[in-house]
Design an enzyme around this catalytic site. Structure first.
Site, PDB file in Angstrom:
ATOM      1  N   ASN A  13     -11.865 -16.145  26.896  1.00  0.00           N
ATOM      2  CA  ASN A  13     -12.331 -16.840  28.101  1.00  0.00           C
ATOM      3  C   ASN A  13     -11.971 -18.304  27.926  1.00  0.00           C
ATOM      4  O   ASN A  13     -12.622 -19.022  27.165  1.00  0.00           O
ATOM      5  CB  ASN A  13     -13.853 -16.657  28.251  1.00  0.00           C
ATOM      6  N   LYS A  15     -12.309 -20.616  29.958  1.00  0.00           N
ATOM      7  CA  LYS A  15     -13.181 -21.516  30.730  1.00  0.00           C
ATOM      8  C   LYS A  15     -12.302 -22.539  31.469  1.00  0.00           C
ATOM      9  O   LYS A  15     -11.201 -22.184  31.879  1.00  0.00           O
ATOM     10  CB  LYS A  15     -14.230 -22.149  29.807  1.00  0.00           C
ATOM     11  N   HIS A  99     -21.126 -14.741  34.132  1.00  0.00           N
ATOM     12  CA  HIS A  99     -21.192 -15.559  32.915  1.00  0.00           C
ATOM     13  C   HIS A  99     -22.412 -16.482  32.993  1.00  0.00           C
ATOM     14  O   HIS A  99     -22.747 -16.978  34.079  1.00  0.00           O
ATOM     15  CB  HIS A  99     -19.905 -16.377  32.759  1.00  0.00           C
ATOM     16  N   GLU A 101     -22.757 -19.452  32.265  1.00  0.00           N
ATOM     17  CA  GLU A 101     -22.460 -20.776  32.818  1.00  0.00           C
ATOM     18  C   GLU A 101     -22.480 -20.738  34.346  1.00  0.00           C
ATOM     19  O   GLU A 101     -22.901 -21.698  34.993  1.00  0.00           O
ATOM     20  CB  GLU A 101     -21.116 -21.282  32.268  1.00  0.00           C
ATOM     21  N   GLU A 171     -23.747 -11.724  25.699  1.00  0.00           N
ATOM     22  CA  GLU A 171     -23.524 -13.103  25.248  1.00  0.00           C
ATOM     23  C   GLU A 171     -24.856 -13.848  25.210  1.00  0.00           C
ATOM     24  O   GLU A 171     -25.294 -14.379  26.256  1.00  0.00           O
ATOM     25  CB  GLU A 171     -22.577 -13.820  26.211  1.00  0.00           C
ATOM     26  N   GLY A 177     -20.800 -21.517  22.378  1.00  0.00           N
ATOM     27  CA  GLY A 177     -20.309 -22.870  22.148  1.00  0.00           C
ATOM     28  C   GLY A 177     -21.139 -23.679  21.175  1.00  0.00           C
ATOM     29  O   GLY A 177     -20.962 -24.890  21.058  1.00  0.00           O
ATOM     30  N   SER A 218     -19.677 -17.761  19.996  1.00  0.00           N
ATOM     31  CA  SER A 218     -19.201 -18.305  18.719  1.00  0.00           C
ATOM     32  C   SER A 218     -18.538 -17.264  17.829  1.00  0.00           C
ATOM     33  O   SER A 218     -18.613 -17.342  16.607  1.00  0.00           O
ATOM     34  CB  SER A 218     -20.340 -19.012  17.974  1.00  0.00           C
TER      35      SER A 218
HETATM   36  P1  13P Z   1     -17.679 -19.504  22.541  1.00  0.00           P
HETATM   37  O1  13P Z   1     -16.845 -18.432  21.850  1.00  0.00           O
HETATM   38  O2  13P Z   1     -16.975 -20.802  22.668  1.00  0.00           O
HETATM   39  O3  13P Z   1     -19.046 -19.589  21.946  1.00  0.00           O
HETATM   40  O4  13P Z   1     -17.873 -19.005  24.065  1.00  0.00           O
HETATM   41  C1  13P Z   1     -18.324 -17.724  24.291  1.00  0.00           C
HETATM   42  C2  13P Z   1     -18.237 -17.436  25.736  1.00  0.00           C
HETATM   43  O5  13P Z   1     -18.969 -17.994  26.540  1.00  0.00           O
HETATM   44  C3  13P Z   1     -17.218 -16.468  26.177  1.00  0.00           C
HETATM   45  O6  13P Z   1     -17.416 -16.103  27.509  1.00  0.00           O
END
Ligand code: 13P
Length: 259
Positions: A13, A15, A99, A101, A171, A177, A218
């Site tokens: 992803n 982002k 997601h 976010e 997740e 992150g 992560s």
């Molecule tokens: P990270 O791997 O940067 O923690 O992000 C995970 C994520 O949100 C994947 O959709």
């Protein structure tokens, strides 16, 4: 159907990172480093404007192209939205929905996520449905309740045959992150719970065992093998590490059962 009969999916992803102009060089570095198993799929979920460049550069390689969101509407006066048909037209095979976010920064509800899931299934695009709890919810012992209510709402009105085509990504928000990965036991506990919930409360074991369940938060080149070795973890949804070709290739190798 047990783990070895389900697809292993390693999905990046990106982002809101990278530019279309950087896509060919990224794949030039990634593709030769990939050691992808027969039952394994490699996906890069990129921002909408990068999809054509990714599709062009990934042609003839094992890399499949995904998006990060979709409109719940088919078409019409929805300024700024992108429909499932538009994604399908560009050759998009996967799409992340729900997601954390988007749930947090765009107030996406469970009902909206359910509508997006239906839009994707209607267009023949594989949804990657994200679910997961916050740190406060985990500390309050609400993890399984939060995750099961997200799953229940997302699958509302979805027939068993359709459900088999959905990919779920667990997740935990506190692991995204932050560098604070869930332990393999914590990740397996929730992924196993999701499978049991699908089997016992929504569908049946035949349906549930066909669904690929990923872990995200992560995941990196160091911890991927242990996480991907868990019984109910069929792959990963990877943020930060998917922006580094060498690291992402190590994660793909960790998911390759033939290696
Ligand atoms: P990270 O791997 O940067 O923690 O992000 C995970 C994520 O949100 C994947 O959709």
């Amino acid at each position: 159907m047990d783990k070895k009969h389900r697809k292993t999916i390693i999905a990046g992803n990106w982002k809101m990172n990278q530019l279309a102009s950087g896509v060919p060089a990224f794949l030039d570095e990634l593709v030769p480093a990939l050691r992808c198993g027969a039952g394994e799929e490699v996906v890069l979920c990129v921002p909408f404007p990068l999809i054509p460049a990714m599709k062009a550069a990934a042609g003839g390689t094992v890399v499949r192209v995904g998006a990060q969101d979709v409109s719940a509407h088919d078409k019409g006066a929805y300024t700024g939205e992108v429909s499932a048909a538009m994604l399908q037209d560009l050759g998009t095979e996967y799409c992340i929905i729900g997601h954390s976010e988007r749930r947090a920064y765009h107030a996406e509800s469970d009902e909206l996520v359910n509508a997006k899931l239906k839009a994707l299934l209607g267009a023949g695009i594989t949804p990657i449905l994200c679910v997961g709890e916050s740190l406060e919810q985990r500390d309050a012992g609400e993890t399984l309740h939060v995750v099961s209510s997200q799953v229940k709402a997302a699958f509302e009105g979805i027939r068993p045959e359709q459900a088999k085509a959905v990919v779920i990504a667990y997740e935990p928000i506190w692991a995204i992150g932050t560098g604070r990965t869930a332990t393999a036991e914590q990740a397996q506990e929730v992924c196993g719970f999701i499978r049991e919930y699908l089997a016992e409360k929504i569908y049946d074991w035949e349906t549930s065992k066909a669904v690929s369940i990923l872990y995200g938060g992560s995941m990196n080149a160091k911890n991927a093998a242990e996480l991907l070795g868990q019984l109910d973890i069929d792959g990963g949804l990877i943020g930060g590490a998917s922006l580094k070709p060498a690291d992402f290739a190590v994660i793909v190798k960790a998911g390759n059962e033939d290696a």
